[in-house]
Scaffold this motif. Structure first.
Motif, PDB file in Angstrom:
ATOM      1  N   THR A 163       0.809  -1.212   0.000  1.00 40.11           N
ATOM      2  CA  THR A 163       0.000   0.000   0.000  1.00 40.11           C
ATOM      3  C   THR A 163       0.842   1.262   0.000  1.00 40.11           C
ATOM      4  O   THR A 163       0.322   2.351   0.184  1.00 40.11           O
ATOM      5  CB  THR A 163      -0.920   0.042   1.229  1.00 40.11           C
ATOM      6  N   TYR A 218       2.869   2.336   2.195  1.00 41.30           N
ATOM      7  CA  TYR A 218       3.084   3.005   3.485  1.00 41.30           C
ATOM      8  C   TYR A 218       4.573   3.084   3.775  1.00 41.30           C
ATOM      9  O   TYR A 218       5.064   4.087   4.269  1.00 41.30           O
ATOM     10  CB  TYR A 218       2.366   2.255   4.597  1.00 41.30           C
ATOM     11  N   ARG A 238      -1.359   4.236  -5.434  1.00 43.65           N
ATOM     12  CA  ARG A 238      -2.243   4.443  -4.286  1.00 43.65           C
ATOM     13  C   ARG A 238      -3.670   4.768  -4.722  1.00 43.65           C
ATOM     14  O   ARG A 238      -4.618   4.480  -4.002  1.00 43.65           O
ATOM     15  CB  ARG A 238      -1.693   5.577  -3.416  1.00 43.65           C
ATOM     16  N   PRO A 288      -6.320  -0.812   7.117  1.00 47.81           N
ATOM     17  CA  PRO A 288      -5.149  -1.184   7.917  1.00 47.81           C
ATOM     18  C   PRO A 288      -5.521  -2.051   9.115  1.00 47.81           C
ATOM     19  O   PRO A 288      -6.687  -2.149   9.491  1.00 47.81           O
ATOM     20  CB  PRO A 288      -4.588   0.161   8.388  1.00 47.81           C
ATOM     21  N   PRO A 323      -7.829   1.908  12.073  1.00 50.59           N
ATOM     22  CA  PRO A 323      -7.802   3.246  12.673  1.00 50.59           C
ATOM     23  C   PRO A 323      -8.810   4.171  11.995  1.00 50.59           C
ATOM     24  O   PRO A 323      -8.984   4.107  10.779  1.00 50.59           O
ATOM     25  CB  PRO A 323      -6.373   3.727  12.383  1.00 50.59           C
ATOM     26  N   TYR A 347     -10.991   8.274  12.431  1.00 44.42           N
ATOM     27  CA  TYR A 347     -11.111   9.555  13.139  1.00 44.42           C
ATOM     28  C   TYR A 347     -12.382   9.530  13.967  1.00 44.42           C
ATOM     29  O   TYR A 347     -13.478   9.621  13.429  1.00 44.42           O
ATOM     30  CB  TYR A 347     -11.157  10.710  12.153  1.00 44.42           C
ATOM     31  N   ASP A 352     -13.681  11.663  15.881  1.00 38.94           N
ATOM     32  CA  ASP A 352     -14.453  12.903  16.009  1.00 38.94           C
ATOM     33  C   ASP A 352     -15.235  13.256  14.747  1.00 38.94           C
ATOM     34  O   ASP A 352     -15.873  14.294  14.699  1.00 38.94           O
ATOM     35  CB  ASP A 352     -13.531  14.063  16.421  1.00 38.94           C
ATOM     36  N   MET A 353     -15.172  12.385  13.725  1.00 31.69           N
ATOM     37  CA  MET A 353     -15.922  12.681  12.504  1.00 31.69           C
ATOM     38  C   MET A 353     -17.151  11.789  12.427  1.00 31.69           C
ATOM     39  O   MET A 353     -17.131  10.674  12.909  1.00 31.69           O
ATOM     40  CB  MET A 353     -15.058  12.402  11.266  1.00 31.69           C
ATOM     41  N   TYR A 358     -14.491  12.758   3.187  1.00 34.69           N
ATOM     42  CA  TYR A 358     -13.060  13.107   3.323  1.00 34.69           C
ATOM     43  C   TYR A 358     -12.184  12.095   2.577  1.00 34.69           C
ATOM     44  O   TYR A 358     -11.303  12.467   1.804  1.00 34.69           O
ATOM     45  CB  TYR A 358     -12.724  13.137   4.807  1.00 34.69           C
ATOM     46  N   HIS A 399      -9.005  10.881  -2.414  1.00 38.27           N
ATOM     47  CA  HIS A 399      -8.760  10.045  -3.582  1.00 38.27           C
ATOM     48  C   HIS A 399      -9.018  10.802  -4.873  1.00 38.27           C
ATOM     49  O   HIS A 399      -8.944  10.240  -5.961  1.00 38.27           O
ATOM     50  CB  HIS A 399      -9.618   8.779  -3.527  1.00 38.27           C
ATOM     51  N   ARG A 424     -10.701  19.398   7.217  1.00 41.81           N
ATOM     52  CA  ARG A 424     -10.937  18.420   8.271  1.00 41.81           C
ATOM     53  C   ARG A 424     -10.319  18.877   9.580  1.00 41.81           C
ATOM     54  O   ARG A 424     -10.899  18.779  10.646  1.00 41.81           O
ATOM     55  CB  ARG A 424     -10.354  17.058   7.900  1.00 41.81           C
ATOM     56  N   SER A 477     -12.166  19.927  12.959  1.00 43.52           N
ATOM     57  CA  SER A 477     -11.873  19.180  14.175  1.00 43.52           C
ATOM     58  C   SER A 477     -11.565  20.133  15.340  1.00 43.52           C
ATOM     59  O   SER A 477     -11.935  19.865  16.485  1.00 43.52           O
ATOM     60  CB  SER A 477     -10.711  18.225  13.890  1.00 43.52           C
ATOM     61  N   GLU A 526      -2.428  11.522  15.141  1.00 41.94           N
ATOM     62  CA  GLU A 526      -2.601  10.599  14.011  1.00 41.94           C
ATOM     63  C   GLU A 526      -1.646   9.416  14.120  1.00 41.94           C
ATOM     64  O   GLU A 526      -1.967   8.299  13.721  1.00 41.94           O
ATOM     65  CB  GLU A 526      -2.359  11.330  12.688  1.00 41.94           C
ATOM     66  N   THR A 579      -3.068   7.083  17.044  1.00 39.86           N
ATOM     67  CA  THR A 579      -4.252   6.288  16.730  1.00 39.86           C
ATOM     68  C   THR A 579      -4.067   5.441  15.469  1.00 39.86           C
ATOM     69  O   THR A 579      -4.890   4.591  15.178  1.00 39.86           O
ATOM     70  CB  THR A 579      -5.481   7.198  16.503  1.00 39.86           C
ATOM     71  N   GLY A 580      -2.993   5.702  14.708  1.00 38.93           N
ATOM     72  CA  GLY A 580      -2.756   4.905  13.510  1.00 38.93           C
ATOM     73  C   GLY A 580      -3.420   5.453  12.265  1.00 38.93           C
ATOM     74  O   GLY A 580      -3.261   4.903  11.178  1.00 38.93           O
ATOM     75  N   THR A 581      -4.180   6.548  12.411  1.00 38.26           N
ATOM     76  CA  THR A 581      -4.837   7.105  11.227  1.00 38.26           C
ATOM     77  C   THR A 581      -3.818   7.652  10.233  1.00 38.26           C
ATOM     78  O   THR A 581      -4.144   7.841   9.061  1.00 38.26           O
ATOM     79  CB  THR A 581      -5.815   8.236  11.615  1.00 38.26           C
ATOM     80  N   ILE A 582      -2.596   7.887  10.690  1.00 35.32           N
ATOM     81  CA  ILE A 582      -1.555   8.357   9.781  1.00 35.32           C
ATOM     82  C   ILE A 582      -1.349   7.344   8.658  1.00 35.32           C
ATOM     83  O   ILE A 582      -1.018   7.714   7.527  1.00 35.32           O
ATOM     84  CB  ILE A 582      -0.234   8.612  10.572  1.00 35.32           C
ATOM     85  N   GLU A 583      -1.592   6.074   8.976  1.00 36.38           N
ATOM     86  CA  GLU A 583      -1.419   5.040   7.960  1.00 36.38           C
ATOM     87  C   GLU A 583      -2.492   5.168   6.871  1.00 36.38           C
ATOM     88  O   GLU A 583      -2.226   4.960   5.696  1.00 36.38           O
ATOM     89  CB  GLU A 583      -1.485   3.659   8.619  1.00 36.38           C
ATOM     90  N   LEU A 584      -3.709   5.506   7.289  1.00 38.31           N
ATOM     91  CA  LEU A 584      -4.775   5.744   6.321  1.00 38.31           C
ATOM     92  C   LEU A 584      -4.432   6.928   5.438  1.00 38.31           C
ATOM     93  O   LEU A 584      -4.602   6.901   4.229  1.00 38.31           O
ATOM     94  CB  LEU A 584      -6.082   6.069   7.056  1.00 38.31           C
ATOM     95  N   LEU A 585      -3.959   7.986   6.100  1.00 35.70           N
ATOM     96  CA  LEU A 585      -3.708   9.239   5.402  1.00 35.70           C
ATOM     97  C   LEU A 585      -2.567   9.094   4.404  1.00 35.70           C
ATOM     98  O   LEU A 585      -2.662   9.551   3.269  1.00 35.70           O
ATOM     99  CB  LEU A 585      -3.380  10.312   6.451  1.00 35.70           C
ATOM    100  N   THR A 586      -1.491   8.431   4.814  1.00 35.23           N
ATOM    101  CA  THR A 586      -0.318   8.368   3.948  1.00 35.23           C
ATOM    102  C   THR A 586      -0.437   7.288   2.880  1.00 35.23           C
ATOM    103  O   THR A 586       0.396   7.226   1.995  1.00 35.23           O
ATOM    104  CB  THR A 586       0.957   8.112   4.773  1.00 35.23           C
ATOM    105  N   THR A 587      -1.471   6.436   2.962  1.00 32.40           N
ATOM    106  CA  THR A 587      -1.665   5.476   1.868  1.00 32.40           C
ATOM    107  C   THR A 587      -2.717   5.975   0.877  1.00 32.40           C
ATOM    108  O   THR A 587      -3.056   5.273  -0.065  1.00 32.40           O
ATOM    109  CB  THR A 587      -2.070   4.087   2.398  1.00 32.40           C
ATOM    110  N   LYS A 588      -3.251   7.172   1.124  1.00 35.69           N
ATOM    111  CA  LYS A 588      -4.096   7.825   0.130  1.00 35.69           C
ATOM    112  C   LYS A 588      -3.165   8.488  -0.895  1.00 35.69           C
ATOM    113  O   LYS A 588      -2.001   8.744  -0.586  1.00 35.69           O
ATOM    114  CB  LYS A 588      -4.970   8.897   0.808  1.00 35.69           C
ATOM    115  N   ARG A 635       9.121   7.033   8.543  1.00 33.95           N
ATOM    116  CA  ARG A 635       8.590   5.665   8.499  1.00 33.95           C
ATOM    117  C   ARG A 635       9.184   4.860   7.354  1.00 33.95           C
ATOM    118  O   ARG A 635       9.193   3.647   7.366  1.00 33.95           O
ATOM    119  CB  ARG A 635       7.073   5.702   8.356  1.00 33.95           C
TER     120      ARG A 635
END
Lengths: 315, 237
Positions: free
Chosen positions: A49, A51, A74, A81, A85, A87, A89-90, A98, A103, B12, B16, B76, B79-88, B235
């Motif tokens: 992916t 990462y 990507r 993952p 994980p 968010y 708060d959303m 988002y 994308h 976002r 937030s 991020e 919580t691991g959301t950085i992985e979501l963000l950086t694989t976009k 990373r």
């Protein structure tokens, strides 16, 4: 959309998380990564992916390298993952929007895809709720919806059914199977029945290496040991070990007979035979000839559990 | 780098801030403290001046900005959301810029109500607008530098408290450079003075926008964001 992985190696310090892995996945295939915790499943997925890059080796998605055309690759991948994980708060719709925006979907498409994902993943009831308020099952569905929002050609799902209840697991499996017809799906799991239920092909990974590769059926046959049958007969004999067991043992291909239990003239045996032989017919004929009553005859097949256990604990 | 990627991240992040108490606490507390200084100079000392705004705001930024920026990347990562963000299909630098802009706009929203003081003072007499305009530009530049440095601190750790304390330390060092001049040899003193945020800010707040000051702010800001991007890419090492 094919994925070609060649000689992939990733080390963390001294430890080799992924050790020289090569495999191909083609369109319409659901590939399962199976392996004990720490085998390198998640690391492989993180590399696919984009990462993080591998130390050595190449990955091509639809002919594009993950290191040179990372952004293009990507766009084609939807990723769930490990540990899903999100968010907290959303709310669900905002989060899907988002993800779609990141994308690069255009506004009119976003609305349609949002609606479709909410429908497909069964999120109607919670679409205006904050993700932090949702149960684990719903969160998992949000994670899946997020991975599929841009209609990717490749779906990479790290333990997609963890935390779901049995009904939800069935739903998600069906969804994955359905998606797998048109897309390339790679999923990891340590639940063996899941592999049997959803995957066209299995890669068993242990210590960063691929130890088996094939369809679930193929693996079961390949690692099938000696035949083993359970037979239960009713016969008025005093000592089954004297009167029944020797007759069973006399059959060709039988290598061992063991008395499991006996109550009220019902005798239960386990009969082992040579690999590849089928002695059910002979057994039946013997029972008829001796005028015993056959209550049960069943063949034990090697389960994927056993294959898995054999392959991952060998060292 | 494309705006269509930066914008969703910016939105976002800003949402937030305003969906949580963070934005409101920051704005309200900031205004209460600044309001106290302003009214005491106005009513107790009978001096109608905006100097308090330009004097105390950079000082308050020392605490407020690291508090705003501490969660930007650290959370991020946690919580691991950085992985979501950086694989976009988004570049790391776009993530950093989106987050930077969100915190900067929150700072702008914090400063906006202080324009009431300007209006108040206008009704009390003639005002020299030059220094007021450049003063606000200066505050935004100082705020921008602090946000960038705070974001860098947030990129270094997955712990928000560590991010806050490191962020505070970093901005404090930039703030202190020209306060220690008497203790250092003559040769280094001018260099230290040039590195100081306060020195450049006071130049601008005097009413003159000199390219040297702007270049200083722009380069510290840019360099911090660059380091934050590199830190996010760790990373991959």
């Amino acid at each position: 959309m094919s994925i070609i992985v060649r000689d992939l190696t990733k080390t963390y310090g001294e430890q080799k998380a992924v050790d020289n892995i090569s495999f191909d996945v083609s369109t319409g295939e659901v590939l399962g990564f199976l392996g004990p915790n720490g085998a390198g499943k998640t690391t492989t997925m993180k590399i696919l992916t984009c990462y993080m890059p591998p130390n050595t080796g190449t990955v091509e998605v639809d002919g594009m390298s993950i290191t040179e055309n990372s952004l293009q690759v990507r766009k084609k991948i939807g990723y769930l993952p490990e540990n899903n994980p999100l968010y907290h708060d959303m709310n669900v719709l905002d989060y899907l929007e988002y993800s779609a925006q990141l994308h690069g979907l255009i506004a009119s498409d976003i609305k349609n895809r949002q609606k479709e994902m909410v429908h497909v993943c069964g999120l109607e009831d919670v679409r205006h709720k904050d993700i932090g308020e949702l149960s684990k099952g719903y969160r998992q569905r949000v994670g899946l919806a997020q991975a599929m929002i841009h209609d990717p050609d490749v779906l990479i799902l790290d333990e997609p059914t963890s935390g779901l209840d049995p009904n939800q697991i069935v739903e998600i499996r069906n969804l994955i199977k359905q998606l797998g017809r048109a897309k390339t799906v790679i999923l990891s799991t340590h639940i063996l029945s899941e592999v049997q239920a959803t995957c066209d092909r299995v890669l068993i990974i242990n210590d960063g290496k691929i130890v088996a590769d094939g369809t679930p059926q193929h693996l079961q046959e390949q690692f099938h040991g000696a035949e083993s049958l359970t037979i239960e007969v009713k016969a008025a004999v005093a000592d089954p070990l004297q009167s029944i067991a020797p007759k069973l043992r006399n059959l060709s291909a039988v290598s061992g007979v063991q008395l499991l239990s006996q109550t009220d003239g019902i005798h239960r045996f386990e009969v082992s035979a040579e690999k590849g032989s089928d002695i059910r017919e002979e057994l039946f004929k013997l029972v008829v000839k001796e005028k015993w009553v056959l209550l049960e005859l069943s063949r034990k097949s090697t389960s994927l559990e056993e294959v898995f256990h054999k392959l991952t604990t060998a060292a | 780098m494309s705006l269509s990627n930066i914008l969703p991240i910016f939105k976002r992040e800003l949402r937030s801030y305003f969906n949580s108490p963070v934005a409101y606490v920051v704005i309200v507390v900031f205004l209460i403290i600044l309001g106290w200084f302003f009214q005491s100079s106005l009513f107790l000392m009978n001096v109608a001046q905006l100097r308090v705004v330009f004097e105390y705001t950079p000082l308050m930024f020392l605490f407020f900005v690291p508090a705003i920026t501490m969660r930007l990347l650290a959370e991020e990562k946690k919580t691991g959301t950085i992985e979501l963000l950086t694989t976009k299909p988004v570049q790391d630098v776009e993530i950093v810029l989106g987050k930077f802009l969100a915190a900067w706009v929150l700072l702008l929203a914090t400063l906006l109500p202080t324009l009431l003081y300007v209006i108040t003072l206008m009704s009390l007499g003639e005002m020299d607008f030059g220094p007021v305009v450049t003063g606000y530009i200066g505050l935004l530049l100082v705020g921008g530098v602090y946000v960038a440095v705070g974001l860098l601190a947030s990129s270094l750790t997955d712990n928000q408290i560590v991010a806050f304390i490191m962020g505070f330390l970093f901005v404090f060092i930039f703030f202190m450079f020209d306060k220690v001049l008497v203790f250092v040899p003559q040769g280094i003193a001018s260099t230290l003075e040039f590195l100081s945020v306060d020195y450049h800010f006071s130049n601008i707040a005097r009413g003159v926008i000199d390219s040297r000051d702007v270049i200083y702010f722009a380069s510290v800001l840019g360099f911090s964001l660059l380091l934050a991007t590199v830190s996010l890419e760790r990373r991959k090492w």
